[in-house]
Design an enzyme around this catalytic site. Structure first.
Site, PDB file in Angstrom:
ATOM      1  N   ASP A 113       0.802  -1.213   0.000  1.00  0.00           N
ATOM      2  CA  ASP A 113       0.000   0.000   0.000  1.00  0.00           C
ATOM      3  C   ASP A 113       0.836   1.264   0.000  1.00  0.00           C
ATOM      4  O   ASP A 113       0.365   2.327   0.371  1.00  0.00           O
ATOM      5  CB  ASP A 113      -0.945  -0.008   1.218  1.00  0.00           C
ATOM      6  CG  ASP A 113      -2.043  -1.042   1.025  1.00  0.00           C
ATOM      7  OD1 ASP A 113      -2.271  -1.464  -0.120  1.00  0.00           O
ATOM      8  OD2 ASP A 113      -2.669  -1.409   2.025  1.00  0.00           O
ATOM      9  N   GLU A 114       2.086   1.168  -0.418  1.00  0.00           N
ATOM     10  CA  GLU A 114       2.939   2.332  -0.295  1.00  0.00           C
ATOM     11  C   GLU A 114       3.524   2.826  -1.603  1.00  0.00           C
ATOM     12  O   GLU A 114       4.502   3.554  -1.618  1.00  0.00           O
ATOM     13  CB  GLU A 114       4.049   2.028   0.720  1.00  0.00           C
ATOM     14  CG  GLU A 114       3.455   1.661   2.068  1.00  0.00           C
ATOM     15  CD  GLU A 114       4.465   1.675   3.186  1.00  0.00           C
ATOM     16  OE1 GLU A 114       5.648   1.954   2.932  1.00  0.00           O
ATOM     17  OE2 GLU A 114       4.046   1.395   4.314  1.00  0.00           O
TER      18      GLU A 114
END
Lengths: 271, 271, 271, 271
Positions: free
Chosen positions: C215-216
């Protein structure tokens, strides 16, 4: 519940509920200063006999009060469409996956183009062209089809025909429309072209009940998204469609959940 | 009003109000499913004797219930600041024009730079530097000055010091903080630089009560504004300040209006 | 176009375009201060030979520059899904009505439930269950099906499996994911339940490229909508879905329109 | 830079900058399809002789092109106010802390009430009452005071007087106004009362240049915030003031940074 305001209303209503063994889960109440009208929406748990409870509430309240008891069953909806698919497909998809507390009984279109999409989701589509007949005759046909479904709500999901007061009257406060909104507002044809020419920075959508002046009924929901000079009128229209469908779906959710009261030309919404 | 939920609570409370001749103007009620706790905020009109009314309500309610009666008089507020002016000036201006239902009794700064702005608006400024003393000693000085004002609310208007649990305890749920927020969140120093490096598209601000973990208390208000890659970290910080001050002022307005209840780690807000 | 910055770059590029008789319709340019990297996106009108134009541009630019010429034809997309329909149906509907500049070649699901919806829109659905095989074996099957379509973009339309770096590598910066976002962020399971417990006032969604930390990756688009304490965790999840699908569709529109450059861990977007 | 569009414009301009040893930091360009007009804003680094550079650019461009060279020095601003303080105090505070790239030279009020606030920040206040004189005479007095300051920009910070075309003409596209905006728009007196009666769900503000029809000039910035039926007309007005001041400050920041071009009745903004 809607009533002329007077001291002790909440007390009297909750006394009746308490006496019937019903427990309040959520209670919203509002007194509209203009007109001094009291509105209340109560969610409660427990079994009740609608006749007995209704009579007890009527006995406790002013004669002018109106009470509506509901068991939150899915309500019947019919959609009216023209050529644009975005609101229709939004509602059909939510309906297909059980996200609307409603039965979409049918879709009526004055063009044929949205028939395949509708039928693909297993919903009947009625093609009622407006060409080569008078407005009166066309509205009569639509009203006749509508009447066959006895819908609780009629949704204008981008239905691009002006409705006569005679059409609107039997569905007063049960006819939901969606339309684009701008700051400032633009009157007349091609609003996106006008908005583009004026360089608006925000595009909005308003869902509202239809009254006798088409776009001026009580507002149910509004939302906006930003835009700028780099967007063409076509891209602005796409962004406008994105907002419209979400706002219409939200407005429909609010009315199906019986959260919306109408008073004069505004809504009281307990959301 | 906050109470363990049980059937008939609204009925019992409104019966007391009705018996005391008080007319309800607005009533908000909510049952928090987690913990089954009942919250109610009632605005009513009419003269009352606080002792008698409080006793009558206490008699009608479960022993664990708490009731707070208020006459909506301006409450006392003290602000803590460091070097950034935006939240302080926002509150001083609103206060100067009578838009806050509060008396800003004083401002305490651990730097001297905001003294002139504060005094310009006729508000006392206490300069309590943190340099060359221990955290304990500095906090004791701040607490001593605070105690002299007996404030209803303490606002951290960009006060850039971590507070110890000992400082926070006497002002539990009366200490309001504002801080920037991002999607996703960034931990550690220079959040704007981190947010810029990650290319966030949205900048937000969160106003919240302070509990023992500084930035994790119950949230009172949040708002966001859009940003993009063309904004430098400095411009993002300016936009962040604009959001912060509006959100802090809004949060303070909500607590001064007694619309905010705290339950566990969240707020119930009747706005 | 992406290049180490040096004086005269725009001049040199536009000289080549001018010499080839191409007229610039829109030009966006940005120099990223971190790394001193120059980005430019040019829309131009006129016929060109890709080989000759590419060679001329390469000759005019630093050796480290990269140039991508495009004729804006629809690109190939494959979607990965699990059980939630909202992002999938949004993209299928837009695709069906010609609103995406893309061919959705196929949908791959690790559950079977979204097969009927997909096929209803005439798109092939591959059911590749993850049960009873290793992560490596399952990913290998998915990669094999993907490879058959040679997609320009892979969209994780609520695909609820963690991807290994080996899976991500061949689709670096071509793998788009959507996930909910909160202020503050919540780590771990049941984010809506956590957000509800914390009483967040805003729900957001972030569309981003996937890199090795799920998610980065670089953020493409973000949007938020307001919420409050009266919404249950379930209602918050519905609102979250509404935002997610609009943000994912918007992000996909941006990448299909070749408006998104990636630099380190952020995007440069010329929208 | 604004010019009739023709092939090679960017090439020709950047050739001149390159020849003068100037390095482009950021370049924004836009061709307005209506009218085929080319707009470009270039930020560059390096020393230049304004006369020589201007002549070289003029030689390279079509005769109808206009070029404006700027060194980004603070520009002179005069504010016009009536009784409401929120926009004035916002700008005075930002000015006091060096956040506006401007010198606020003076404030002119047709009421006296904002004099103390203005002087408190060390800015001259001119009280020019409109009572007991004709519109022409009053405007002539205001124009005379304005002329003494030779401002680059005049800001109507809630100046509640209609301006004649004669007043507007000498400050065409240099006169910035702020006003509330609603969806839908309301014409006539007491717009907040009208918006309240209609139950609007959103309150907005629009900053725009003034042309001969007061509220219809090119839009610079817009923003909205949500509202609902529980807000009184007075609370809606407070929320409206919060939006107005932030939007006005943002619009002023954009014009002071020379990011705003006007074309017909819209703005091209490179932000």
């Amino acid at each position: 519940m809607q009533s002329p305001d007077e001291p002790g209303l909440i007390y009297k209503i909750t006394a009746v509920l308490f006496a019937h063994g019903l427990n309040i889960l959520r209670n919203d109440e509002f007194v509209e200063p203009a007109g001094n009208v009291f509105f209340m929406r109560t969610e409660f748990a427990g079994a009740f006999d609608a006749g007995a409870l209704g009579a007890a509430l009527a006995g406790a309240l002013p004669a002018a009060a109106t009470v509506r008891l509901s068991d939150n069953r899915p309500q019947d909806v019919v959609l009216l469409v023209t050529k644009e698919h975005h609101c229709l497909s939004e509602l059909l998809v939510r309906h297909a996956f059980g996200e609307l507390n409603a039965n979409i009984r049918a879709v009526i279109g004055n063009h044929e183009v949205l028939g395949p999409l509708t039928r693909q989701f297993g919903v009947p589509f009625h093609y009622l062209p407006h060409a080569e007949r008078s407005r009166e005759a066309h509205e009569a046909e639509v009203l006749a089809v509508l009447a066959g479904y006895r819908p609780d709500w009629v949704v204008l999901a981008k239905y691009m025909r002006i409705l006569s007061p005679e059409f609107v009257a039997p569905y007063a406060n049960r006819l939901v429309n969606i339309h684009h909104s701008f700051l400032p507002a633009f009157v007349g044809a091609s609003p996106y072209a006008q908005a583009h020419a004026r360089g608006v920075k925000i595009i909005g959508a308003t869902a509202h009940f239809v009254n006798e002046q088409l776009d001026e009924g009580p507002i149910i929901a509004q939302r906006v998204i930003p835009t700028d000079h780099t967007r063409s009128a076509r891209e602005m229209a796409q962004a406008g469609r994105d907002v419209e469908k979400i706002v219409l779906a939200r407005a429909l959710e609010l009315v199906l959940d019986e959260r919306v009261f109408v008073h004069r030309n505004k809504t009281i919404i307990f959301d």
